[in-house]
Write a protein that holds these residues in place. Structure first.
Motif, PDB file in Angstrom:
ATOM      1  N   ARG A 194       0.770  -1.135  -0.111  1.00  8.94           N
ATOM      2  CA  ARG A 194      -0.060   0.028   0.128  1.00  8.94           C
ATOM      3  C   ARG A 194       0.811   1.460   0.039  1.00  8.94           C
ATOM      4  N   SER A 241      -2.253  10.510 -10.920  1.00 10.98           N
ATOM      5  CA  SER A 241      -3.095   9.878 -11.798  1.00 10.98           C
ATOM      6  C   SER A 241      -3.054  10.497 -13.169  1.00 10.98           C
ATOM      7  N   GLU A 277      -5.069  11.290  -1.189  1.00  9.19           N
ATOM      8  CA  GLU A 277      -6.280  10.536  -1.330  1.00  9.19           C
ATOM      9  C   GLU A 277      -7.075  10.204  -0.041  1.00  9.19           C
ATOM     10  N   HIS A 278      -6.170  10.157   0.930  1.00 10.14           N
ATOM     11  CA  HIS A 278      -6.693   9.706   2.239  1.00 10.14           C
ATOM     12  C   HIS A 278      -7.320  10.600   3.113  1.00 10.14           C
ATOM     13  N   PRO A 282      -9.159   4.441 -10.139  1.00  9.29           N
ATOM     14  CA  PRO A 282      -8.662   3.667  -9.034  1.00  9.29           C
ATOM     15  C   PRO A 282      -8.593   4.455  -7.588  1.00  9.29           C
ATOM     16  N   THR A 283      -8.583   5.872  -7.842  1.00 14.05           N
ATOM     17  CA  THR A 283      -8.621   6.590  -6.513  1.00 14.05           C
ATOM     18  C   THR A 283      -9.945   6.463  -5.949  1.00 14.05           C
ATOM     19  N   THR A 302     -12.464   4.569  -6.842  1.00  9.80           N
ATOM     20  CA  THR A 302     -12.816   2.860  -6.341  1.00  9.80           C
ATOM     21  C   THR A 302     -12.360   2.885  -4.771  1.00  9.80           C
ATOM     22  N   ARG A 303     -10.914   3.190  -4.547  1.00 11.51           N
ATOM     23  CA  ARG A 303     -10.568   2.897  -3.243  1.00 11.51           C
ATOM     24  C   ARG A 303     -11.218   3.914  -2.141  1.00 11.51           C
ATOM     25  N   PHE A 304     -11.571   5.095  -2.483  1.00 15.38           N
ATOM     26  CA  PHE A 304     -12.271   6.040  -1.589  1.00 15.38           C
ATOM     27  C   PHE A 304     -13.710   5.323  -1.205  1.00 15.38           C
ATOM     28  N   SER A 322     -14.623   2.031  -1.383  1.00 15.30           N
ATOM     29  CA  SER A 322     -14.450   1.160  -0.683  1.00 15.30           C
ATOM     30  C   SER A 322     -14.036   1.367   0.687  1.00 15.30           C
ATOM     31  N   ARG A 323     -13.178   2.492   0.920  1.00 19.25           N
ATOM     32  CA  ARG A 323     -12.639   2.905   2.399  1.00 19.25           C
ATOM     33  C   ARG A 323     -13.879   3.371   3.159  1.00 19.25           C
ATOM     34  N   HIS A 324     -14.898   4.042   2.609  1.00 18.84           N
ATOM     35  CA  HIS A 324     -15.968   4.695   3.362  1.00 18.84           C
ATOM     36  C   HIS A 324     -17.139   3.827   3.179  1.00 18.84           C
TER      37      HIS A 324
END
Length: 358
Positions: free
Chosen positions: A83, A92, A190-191, A227-228, A230-232, A234-236
């Motif tokens: 990660r 990106s 992004e986090h 991709p960013t 998608t991760r966001f 999923s994370r939330h």
């Protein structure tokens, strides 16, 4: 066989071109962009850069699937896989497309071929035996690692779907303020990006209340940030679903693509592909969601279950060029359709429950 049309509930699905060949009368900006890419590509290939497949989640129904991916040139990754602690937005956008390459798509033992367009994109419809739920197809190009693209396959009995905007609807991006939006998009880690309060819970409740209902995310954002995003999501803890984004930059006939036309065209396409599905359209009042949803609801009333608008703060609304919307049910929609407005997910859930949408 590439880009074959499928059939769902008697509705013929028009195939999307598998990749556009070079157009003789390209816009000047596109010709300049192509020339720059060609020069840079030659130099990068000499330094060892290789092709990579970026797979995006697609969608479909038993018999067909829309497959989305992009082929890019990138440096060989010699770092240990793991990660990334810091992922800045600008990374990106530092990409170079692999133009007009042939992508092999394998689905259920059947092989299809599609050609990437001048931006490296493949957006094609293939035939196949797909089971409702989440499925996948295998993507490959010469001299690149294969990739798996997920496909959300709708059950033919599904009659309700959720289609949501992203910016300032599920994620705080402050798009009405250009400088802050640029900071959030290109500089901010992004986090550090924040979710709109209560929206993830709202979507999860809607998905639970309507088993099998698909969740699609429609935005004018660039595919570079898929991709960013998608991760966001999923994370939330937002429900998984395909992202329907667009490609920034010159086109065959203009300097930049129209975000509003992208949303209009996508909504019209979904109405044609899934004529029996009624969509709950969710957006915000900071850009053009209300106008676009109103037009779609008037043209396709049978495909709209309701419209839910997340209200921005008064300051954001003024900066966006509008006025704060009143709370509760709005009268701005076509007659007979439910238009709801609230500042967060909890308020929208209460209005949806009272309106009988859940």
């Amino acid at each position: 066989m590439a880009g074959s049309a499928g059939v769902w509930q008697g509705c013929s699905v028009p195939p999307t071109p598998a990749g556009q060949l070079a157009v003789p009368n390209l816009h000047r900006a596109a010709r300049i962009e192509d020339a720059v890419h060609q020069l840079v590509e030659r130099r990068l290939r000499r330094t060892g850069w290789q092709m990579n497949i970026i797979a995006y989640a697609g969608y479909g129904a038993p018999g067909w699937a829309r497959v989305l991916c992009r082929v890019l040139l990138g440096r060989p990754d010699t770092r240990q896989r793991g990660r990334l602690e810091k992922v800045r937005g600008w990374r990106s956008f530092t990409t170079l497309p692999a133009k007009h390459v042939t992508v092999t798509i394998e689905a259920g033992g059947v092989v299809h071929e599609a050609q990437a367009d001048r931006s490296g994109f493949v957006d094609t419809v293939i035939e196949g035996d797909f089971t409702p739920g989440w499925s996948s197809v295998r993507l490959s190009v010469a001299d690149a690692e294969p990739a798996e693209a997920l496909v959300r396959v709708l059950d033919p009995d599904v009659r309700f779907g959720i289609l949501s905007d992203i910016d300032d609807t599920v994620m705080v991006t402050a798009l009405p303020r250009p400088l802050l939006a640029a900071w959030n998009t290109f500089v901010l880690d992004e986090h550090a990006r924040a979710a709109v309060p209560g929206m993830a819970v709202l979507y999860e409740r809607l998905a639970t209340a309507h088993p099998g209902a698909p969740v699609f995310y429609l935005s004018t954002g660039a595919w570079n940030v898929a991709p960013t995003l998608t991760r966001f999501l999923s994370r939330h803890l937002y429900p998984a679903g395909p992202l329907l984004l667009t490609d920034w930059g010159p086109t065959a006939d203009r300097w930049f693509r129209s975000g509003r036309e992208h949303k209009r065209a996508t909504l019209a396409r979904l109405a044609k592909e899934f004529p029996e599905v009624r969509w709950l359209l969710i957006g915000d009042d900071g850009q053009h969601d209300q106008e676009i949803y109103r037009e779609f609801a008037a043209a396709h009333p049978e495909n709209v279950a309701g419209v839910a608008i997340r209200r921005l703060s008064p300051t954001q609304s003024v900066l966006a060029g509008g006025l704060p919307a009143p709370a509760g049910q709005s009268s701005t929609g076509p007659v007979g359709q439910k238009w709801l407005s609230a500042p967060d997910g909890a308020g929208l859930w209460k209005l949806m429950r009272d309106a009988g949408l859940v």
